[in-house]
Every structure is written in C-alpha cells, then in structure tokens.
Design a protein around this motif. Sequence first.
Motif, mmCIF file in Angstrom:
data_model
loop_
_atom_site.group_PDB
_atom_site.id
_atom_site.type_symbol
_atom_site.label_atom_id
_atom_site.label_comp_id
_atom_site.label_asym_id
_atom_site.label_seq_id
_atom_site.Cartn_x
_atom_site.Cartn_y
_atom_site.Cartn_z
ATOM 1 N N ARG A 240 11.637 64.804 -3.441
ATOM 2 C CA ARG A 240 11.218 63.398 -3.365
ATOM 3 C C ARG A 240 12.382 62.493 -2.955
ATOM 4 N N LEU A 241 13.572 62.781 -3.465
ATOM 5 C CA LEU A 241 14.733 61.963 -3.108
ATOM 6 C C LEU A 241 15.090 62.140 -1.628
ATOM 7 N N GLN B 241 10.928 70.980 -9.957
ATOM 8 C CA GLN B 241 9.818 70.067 -10.242
ATOM 9 C C GLN B 241 9.625 69.025 -9.140
ATOM 10 N N VAL C 32 20.388 67.681 -9.317
ATOM 11 C CA VAL C 32 19.292 67.603 -10.277
ATOM 12 C C VAL C 32 19.719 68.496 -11.431
ATOM 13 N N ASP D 87 15.794 70.353 -15.032
ATOM 14 C CA ASP D 87 14.761 69.604 -14.316
ATOM 15 C C ASP D 87 14.503 70.116 -12.899
ATOM 16 N N HIS E 59 11.948 66.899 -7.832
ATOM 17 C CA HIS E 59 12.787 65.698 -7.887
ATOM 18 C C HIS E 59 13.684 65.584 -6.653
ATOM 19 N N TYR F 277 19.875 62.803 -7.934
ATOM 20 C CA TYR F 277 20.975 61.950 -7.528
ATOM 21 C C TYR F 277 21.514 62.454 -6.195
ATOM 22 N N ARG G 131 19.772 57.187 -6.894
ATOM 23 C CA ARG G 131 19.048 57.991 -7.875
ATOM 24 C C ARG G 131 17.570 57.706 -7.704
ATOM 25 N N LEU G 132 16.778 58.752 -7.789
ATOM 26 C CA LEU G 132 15.328 58.617 -7.828
ATOM 27 C C LEU G 132 14.839 59.543 -8.927
ATOM 28 N N ASP G 133 14.294 58.975 -9.966
ATOM 29 C CA ASP G 133 13.876 59.750 -11.140
ATOM 30 C C ASP G 133 15.055 60.574 -11.642
ATOM 31 N N LYS G 134 14.965 61.900 -11.566
ATOM 32 C CA LYS G 134 16.013 62.770 -12.106
ATOM 33 C C LYS G 134 16.876 63.410 -11.025
#
Length: 89
Positions: free
Chosen positions: A39-40, A34, A27, A31, A36, A10, A5-8
């Motif tokens: 970035r993951l 944005q 995600v 959310d 997320h 998975y 998991r990184l922030d929001k």
Amino acid sequence: MRGVRLDKAYAAFSTANGTLALRGLFVDPADRGQGHGTRLIRALAAAYPDHKWIVPQLSPEEFDGFFTRLGFERLPLNQVQMACALGTP
C-alpha cells in the motif's frame, strides 16, 4: 531525503531529475505479509506518477520477491564491493 509512513509501513526516498530513489522500506516483522508495504509503494507511485523508480542494491535480497510482485525488474549488478585494511592508504 524524505521519510513517509502509511499505517505500519515506513519509507525513505529521494527525488531528483524525475527519478524516485527508494532508499529504505520497513515494516515490523510482526506486521509483514499484510499488505502494508504494498500500500505504501502504491501510494508513492500515485503521488509521483511521472517519476522513474530505482531501488539501489542496498536493499536486502529478501525484498526481491516483494518488488518483483509489484512489477519491478532486477537490473544487472553495478555495485562493486571494496575493502581496505586499517592502517593502509
């Protein structure tokens, strides 16, 4: 199989023989859009820089734009859908 998991965002993935197979990415709909998931995926790429990536056809079609924006290329379909009626061998 590993989960991260990184922030929001998975992800579930496996690694073997220099290949990272992304088995799932999630995600929450509220959310999405944005960054997320992006970035993951980039964090996983940084953690496994020497691995070839595959994303099996189990991923829904709506992910197609997400992955192509990150530089992934669609491969020819190699999965066969099969069915068997109950009670038949």
